[in-house]
Design a protein around this motif. Structure first.
Motif, PDB file in Angstrom:
ATOM      1  N   GLY A   1     -30.659  10.832  23.284  1.00  0.00           N
ATOM      2  CA  GLY A   1     -29.892  10.510  22.092  1.00  0.00           C
ATOM      3  C   GLY A   1     -28.412  10.327  22.377  1.00  0.00           C
ATOM      4  N   ARG A   2     -27.743   9.680  21.442  1.00  0.00           N
ATOM      5  CA  ARG A   2     -26.313   9.417  21.590  1.00  0.00           C
ATOM      6  C   ARG A   2     -25.499  10.631  21.169  1.00  0.00           C
ATOM      7  NH1 ARG A   2     -26.260   3.578  18.388  1.00  0.00           N
ATOM      8  NH2 ARG A   2     -27.766   2.507  19.738  1.00  0.00           N
ATOM      9  N   GLY A   3     -24.310  10.741  21.738  1.00  0.00           N
ATOM     10  CA  GLY A   3     -23.435  11.836  21.354  1.00  0.00           C
ATOM     11  C   GLY A   3     -22.337  12.047  22.372  1.00  0.00           C
ATOM     12  N   PHE A   4     -21.295  12.750  21.938  1.00  0.00           N
ATOM     13  CA  PHE A   4     -20.164  13.011  22.823  1.00  0.00           C
ATOM     14  C   PHE A   4     -20.528  13.938  23.977  1.00  0.00           C
ATOM     15  CE2 PHE A   4     -17.080  12.104  19.118  1.00  0.00           C
ATOM     16  CZ  PHE A   4     -16.996  10.771  19.500  1.00  0.00           C
ATOM     17  N   VAL A   5     -21.452  14.856  23.763  1.00  0.00           N
ATOM     18  CA  VAL A   5     -21.820  15.791  24.835  1.00  0.00           C
ATOM     19  C   VAL A   5     -22.422  15.036  26.010  1.00  0.00           C
ATOM     20  CG1 VAL A   5     -23.297  17.731  25.453  1.00  0.00           C
ATOM     21  CG2 VAL A   5     -22.116  17.725  23.251  1.00  0.00           C
ATOM     22  N   LEU A   6     -23.350  14.130  25.742  1.00  0.00           N
ATOM     23  CA  LEU A   6     -23.918  13.320  26.826  1.00  0.00           C
ATOM     24  C   LEU A   6     -22.841  12.475  27.488  1.00  0.00           C
ATOM     25  CD1 LEU A   6     -26.343  12.178  28.384  1.00  0.00           C
ATOM     26  CD2 LEU A   6     -26.615  10.494  26.547  1.00  0.00           C
ATOM     27  N   LEU A   7     -21.933  11.925  26.701  1.00  0.00           N
ATOM     28  CA  LEU A   7     -20.875  11.082  27.240  1.00  0.00           C
ATOM     29  C   LEU A   7     -20.000  11.845  28.224  1.00  0.00           C
ATOM     30  CD1 LEU A   7     -19.264   8.404  27.187  1.00  0.00           C
ATOM     31  CD2 LEU A   7     -18.001   9.330  25.241  1.00  0.00           C
ATOM     32  N   VAL A   8     -19.555  13.043  27.847  1.00  0.00           N
ATOM     33  CA  VAL A   8     -18.644  13.783  28.716  1.00  0.00           C
ATOM     34  C   VAL A   8     -19.369  14.321  29.951  1.00  0.00           C
ATOM     35  CG1 VAL A   8     -17.135  14.394  26.794  1.00  0.00           C
ATOM     36  CG2 VAL A   8     -18.963  15.965  27.445  1.00  0.00           C
ATOM     37  N   VAL A   9     -20.642  14.688  29.806  1.00  0.00           N
ATOM     38  CA  VAL A   9     -21.390  15.185  30.965  1.00  0.00           C
ATOM     39  C   VAL A   9     -21.588  14.071  31.988  1.00  0.00           C
ATOM     40  CG1 VAL A   9     -23.631  16.054  31.729  1.00  0.00           C
ATOM     41  CG2 VAL A   9     -22.528  17.055  29.738  1.00  0.00           C
ATOM     42  N   VAL A  10     -21.982  12.898  31.535  1.00  0.00           N
ATOM     43  CA  VAL A  10     -22.214  11.783  32.454  1.00  0.00           C
ATOM     44  C   VAL A  10     -20.930  11.364  33.146  1.00  0.00           C
ATOM     45  CG1 VAL A  10     -22.861   9.350  32.564  1.00  0.00           C
ATOM     46  CG2 VAL A  10     -24.260  10.939  31.258  1.00  0.00           C
ATOM     47  N   PHE A  11     -19.875  11.146  32.387  1.00  0.00           N
ATOM     48  CA  PHE A  11     -18.626  10.676  32.993  1.00  0.00           C
ATOM     49  C   PHE A  11     -17.941  11.796  33.774  1.00  0.00           C
ATOM     50  CE2 PHE A  11     -19.306   7.149  30.223  1.00  0.00           C
ATOM     51  CZ  PHE A  11     -18.649   6.095  30.824  1.00  0.00           C
ATOM     52  N   GLY A  12     -18.071  13.052  33.322  1.00  0.00           N
ATOM     53  CA  GLY A  12     -17.466  14.144  34.053  1.00  0.00           C
ATOM     54  C   GLY A  12     -18.099  14.372  35.412  1.00  0.00           C
TER      55      GLY A  12
ATOM     56  N   SER B   1     -22.515   4.737  20.442  1.00  0.00           N
ATOM     57  CA  SER B   1     -22.350   6.182  20.323  1.00  0.00           C
ATOM     58  C   SER B   1     -22.875   6.604  18.955  1.00  0.00           C
ATOM     59  CB  SER B   1     -20.883   6.593  20.482  1.00  0.00           C
ATOM     60  OG  SER B   1     -20.082   6.019  19.463  1.00  0.00           O
ATOM     61  N   SER B   2     -22.892   7.890  18.716  1.00  0.00           N
ATOM     62  CA  SER B   2     -23.457   8.390  17.474  1.00  0.00           C
ATOM     63  C   SER B   2     -22.629   7.920  16.280  1.00  0.00           C
ATOM     64  CB  SER B   2     -23.515   9.922  17.496  1.00  0.00           C
ATOM     65  OG  SER B   2     -23.954  10.418  16.244  1.00  0.00           O
ATOM     66  N   PRO B   3     -23.258   7.319  15.254  1.00  0.00           N
ATOM     67  CA  PRO B   3     -22.498   6.851  14.081  1.00  0.00           C
ATOM     68  C   PRO B   3     -21.963   7.988  13.223  1.00  0.00           C
ATOM     69  CG  PRO B   3     -24.853   6.556  13.722  1.00  0.00           C
ATOM     70  CD  PRO B   3     -24.691   6.993  15.142  1.00  0.00           C
ATOM     71  N   THR B   4     -22.489   9.192  13.424  1.00  0.00           N
ATOM     72  CA  THR B   4     -22.017  10.333  12.634  1.00  0.00           C
ATOM     73  C   THR B   4     -20.752  10.949  13.204  1.00  0.00           C
ATOM     74  OG1 THR B   4     -23.427  11.865  13.889  1.00  0.00           O
ATOM     75  CG2 THR B   4     -24.369  10.846  11.913  1.00  0.00           C
ATOM     76  N   GLU B   5     -20.337  10.561  14.404  1.00  0.00           N
ATOM     77  CA  GLU B   5     -19.135  11.108  15.039  1.00  0.00           C
ATOM     78  C   GLU B   5     -18.011  10.098  14.896  1.00  0.00           C
ATOM     79  OE1 GLU B   5     -20.862  11.700  18.870  1.00  0.00           O
ATOM     80  OE2 GLU B   5     -21.161  13.836  18.536  1.00  0.00           O
ATOM     81  N   THR B   6     -16.944  10.504  14.257  1.00  0.00           N
ATOM     82  CA  THR B   6     -15.841   9.590  13.981  1.00  0.00           C
ATOM     83  C   THR B   6     -15.108   9.241  15.266  1.00  0.00           C
ATOM     84  OG1 THR B   6     -15.554  10.587  11.804  1.00  0.00           O
ATOM     85  CG2 THR B   6     -13.754   9.231  12.641  1.00  0.00           C
ATOM     86  N   SER B   7     -14.871   7.961  15.456  1.00  0.00           N
ATOM     87  CA  SER B   7     -14.158   7.474  16.628  1.00  0.00           C
ATOM     88  C   SER B   7     -13.272   6.314  16.214  1.00  0.00           C
ATOM     89  CB  SER B   7     -15.150   7.022  17.708  1.00  0.00           C
ATOM     90  OG  SER B   7     -14.498   6.308  18.741  1.00  0.00           O
ATOM     91  N   TRP B   8     -12.204   6.111  16.955  1.00  0.00           N
ATOM     92  CA  TRP B   8     -11.361   4.951  16.693  1.00  0.00           C
ATOM     93  C   TRP B   8     -12.147   3.659  16.851  1.00  0.00           C
ATOM     94  CZ3 TRP B   8      -6.821   7.199  20.029  1.00  0.00           C
ATOM     95  CH2 TRP B   8      -6.063   8.075  19.225  1.00  0.00           C
ATOM     96  N   GLY B   9     -13.152   3.652  17.744  1.00  0.00           N
ATOM     97  CA  GLY B   9     -13.940   2.446  17.940  1.00  0.00           C
ATOM     98  C   GLY B   9     -14.716   2.057  16.699  1.00  0.00           C
ATOM     99  N   ASN B  10     -15.305   3.060  16.014  1.00  0.00           N
ATOM    100  CA  ASN B  10     -16.007   2.768  14.767  1.00  0.00           C
ATOM    101  C   ASN B  10     -15.068   2.180  13.716  1.00  0.00           C
ATOM    102  OD1 ASN B  10     -18.499   3.678  15.663  1.00  0.00           O
ATOM    103  ND2 ASN B  10     -18.079   5.783  15.071  1.00  0.00           N
TER     104      ASN B  10
ATOM    105  N   ALA C   1     -16.971  -0.445  10.989  1.00  0.00           N
ATOM    106  CA  ALA C   1     -18.290   0.100  10.693  1.00  0.00           C
ATOM    107  C   ALA C   1     -18.218   1.063   9.527  1.00  0.00           C
ATOM    108  CB  ALA C   1     -18.845   0.823  11.927  1.00  0.00           C
ATOM    109  N   ASN C   2     -19.244   1.045   8.699  1.00  0.00           N
ATOM    110  CA  ASN C   2     -19.381   1.954   7.569  1.00  0.00           C
ATOM    111  C   ASN C   2     -20.768   2.575   7.595  1.00  0.00           C
ATOM    112  OD1 ASN C   2     -16.826   1.585   6.174  1.00  0.00           O
ATOM    113  ND2 ASN C   2     -17.570  -0.465   5.659  1.00  0.00           N
ATOM    114  N   VAL C   3     -20.804   3.917   7.520  1.00  0.00           N
ATOM    115  CA  VAL C   3     -22.073   4.622   7.471  1.00  0.00           C
ATOM    116  C   VAL C   3     -22.503   4.730   6.013  1.00  0.00           C
ATOM    117  CG1 VAL C   3     -23.312   6.730   8.058  1.00  0.00           C
ATOM    118  CG2 VAL C   3     -21.472   5.907   9.550  1.00  0.00           C
ATOM    119  N   LEU C   4     -23.608   4.084   5.661  1.00  0.00           N
ATOM    120  CA  LEU C   4     -24.044   4.032   4.277  1.00  0.00           C
ATOM    121  C   LEU C   4     -24.965   5.175   3.898  1.00  0.00           C
ATOM    122  CD1 LEU C   4     -24.737   0.192   3.928  1.00  0.00           C
ATOM    123  CD2 LEU C   4     -22.635   1.461   3.453  1.00  0.00           C
ATOM    124  N   GLY C   5     -25.477   5.867   4.895  1.00  0.00           N
ATOM    125  CA  GLY C   5     -26.416   6.946   4.616  1.00  0.00           C
ATOM    126  C   GLY C   5     -27.699   6.734   5.386  1.00  0.00           C
ATOM    127  N   ALA C   6     -28.340   7.877   5.742  1.00  0.00           N
ATOM    128  CA  ALA C   6     -29.595   7.852   6.507  1.00  0.00           C
ATOM    129  C   ALA C   6     -29.428   7.112   7.823  1.00  0.00           C
ATOM    130  CB  ALA C   6     -30.705   7.224   5.682  1.00  0.00           C
TER     131      ALA C   6
END
Length: 415
Positions: free
Chosen positions: A262-273, A347-356, A361-366
């Motif tokens: 799954g997508r998320g910041f934890v996977l991102l930092v582990v892979v790049f770190g 990346s995960s749409p539930t995590e706010t980022s400058w890229g979103n 991008a707008n998260v409409l729900g679900a």
């Protein structure tokens, strides 16, 4: 006086302090790690998923804090930065004054340092100030709307009321809706205050860049110093591995693994770190090769000092300037990668980022995400986070380039 028949045997364990009680920094590292580990265990075992580790204290006006996985990694990184970078400078005031004198000679370094400090101040204060900002702007902690008007212009600007669907928080003059203090940077079509989400994006970028730097720096330092000090087959083997690692960018490893975990910041930092330290290792190796042949290193070896004490006491401190410069140039690259992944909706749409935010991008729900693209009529929804990103990357770049010159001791002789 006749010379002695034999040389005096030196007990290096005694001279280097082996067997003595741990230093204050070592004790602090252990105590901090135990405290952080205990807090993490309590949050994981005892705190229900629907509750916060730090509860909200409405009477005192203090918001709560729901500590996530990336938050724990960031807290551990902050402790590492404090004990191994900031604490030595705080303990050695003379060294701190020396570095500050050199930094303030460069206007570029001072401006870059100021920009980085502002970036960290916004990011660190975010978890504590965001709830207050939401209360001020009318957005709940769950990012749901609570009477937030769509597409309100920033303070000092105006837009036609047809753009805002006839809803205007500020003054309406000649059919133009003017910005107000309620939303000083405006709002988005998804009923999100731009100031709030920009601060959240700064927090996300800060956490990702810091954790990746703290994870990759020790690996790059260890590989670079070991390759330079050992030489021969060890050097060739480590550098060939670095070449092999650079062939497969961490970006593609992240894309592959997110299919399974799954997508998320934890996977991102582990892979790049764990995979983005090759360039730093090469920089450290290059600097360590020149330092390993200097007189003080050779003298320590001739005096009987072992390999590890020689590296720890004589080689590592003298490549620290290269490490600081390399890490300061690595962090803006990591920020750009994180923003790019979010911009491409990788990346995960539930995590706010400058890229979103920049992508519109707008998260409409679900989990449903829509991409509106850039609309010049409502330019602030993308321009504000884009400006924040540019300022942050420029500040890191300016600081890294300036530190390369400021921390080079050879430039002292030229002044």
């Amino acid at each position: 006086m006749s010379p002695p028949d034999s040389f005096e045997e030196v007990d290096w364990a005694e001279r280097t302090g082996a067997g003595r009680r741990p230093s204050r920094r070592a004790a602090g590292v252990v105590a901090s790690a135990l405290a952080l580990g205990a807090a993490f265990a309590y949050d994981y075992v005892a705190v229900p998923d629907d509750e916060r580790l730090v509860p909200e204290m409405a009477g005192a006006g203090l918001p709560g804090w729901d500590v996530t996985g990336i938050d724990w990694l960031f807290l551990a990184s902050v402790l590492a930065v404090w004990w191994y970078l900031l604490y030595p400078l705080a303990a050695d005031r003379r060294l701190a004054r020396y570095y500050w004198r050199r930094v303030r000679r460069s206007r570029r370094a001072v401006l870059g340092l100021a920009g980085v400090c502002v970036f960290y101040a916004v990011g660190i204060a975010g978890p504590f100030a965001l709830d207050l900002l939401r209360e001020f702007t009318g957005v709940t902690a769950a990012q749901g709307p609570r009477g937030v008007a769509p597409l309100q212009p920033p303070l000092g600007f105006a837009v036609s009321t047809s753009v805002t669907n006839g809803i205007c928080v500020g003054e309406v003059v000649d059919g133009m809706c003017h910005g107000s203090l309620a939303h000083p940077l405006g709002t988005t079509e998804g009923l999100r205050d731009v100031l709030v989400v920009t601060v959240e994006g700064a927090q996300s970028a800060m956490q990702v860049a810091t954790v990746v730097a703290v994870l990759s720096a020790p690996i790059g330092i260890a590989v670079g110093v070991t390759a330079a000090f050992a030489g021969g087959r060890v050097d060739a083997l480590l550098m060939r591995y670095v070449d092999l690692q650079l062939v497969v960018p961490p970006f593609f490893v992240y894309l592959f693994l997110q299919v399974f975990v799954g997508r998320g910041f934890v996977l991102l930092v582990v892979v790049f770190g764990l995979l983005d330290w090759g360039s730093l290792a090469r920089l450290v190796r290059s600097d360590a090769l020149s330092k390993a042949e200097l007189g003080y290193v050779l003298a320590a070896e001739d005096a009987g000092s072992g390999s590890l004490p020689t590296i720890r006491r004589h080689l590592l401190p003298n490549v620290s300037n290269t490490v600081v410069t390399g890490v300061s140039l690595l962090m803006p690259t990591v920020i750009l990668v994180e923003v790019t992944l979010a911009f491409l909706q990788l990346s995960s749409p539930t995590e706010t980022s400058w890229g979103n935010l920049i992508s519109g991008a707008n998260v409409l729900g679900a989990g449903t995400v829509t991409i509106d693209g850039f609309d010049p009529t409502v330019w602030w929804t993308e321009a504000v986070p884009a400006l924040a990103l540019v300022c942050t990357v420029v500040a890191f770049g300016a600081l890294g380039d300036a530190l390369r010159d400021v921390l080079d001791p050879r430039t002292e002789a030229d002044r």
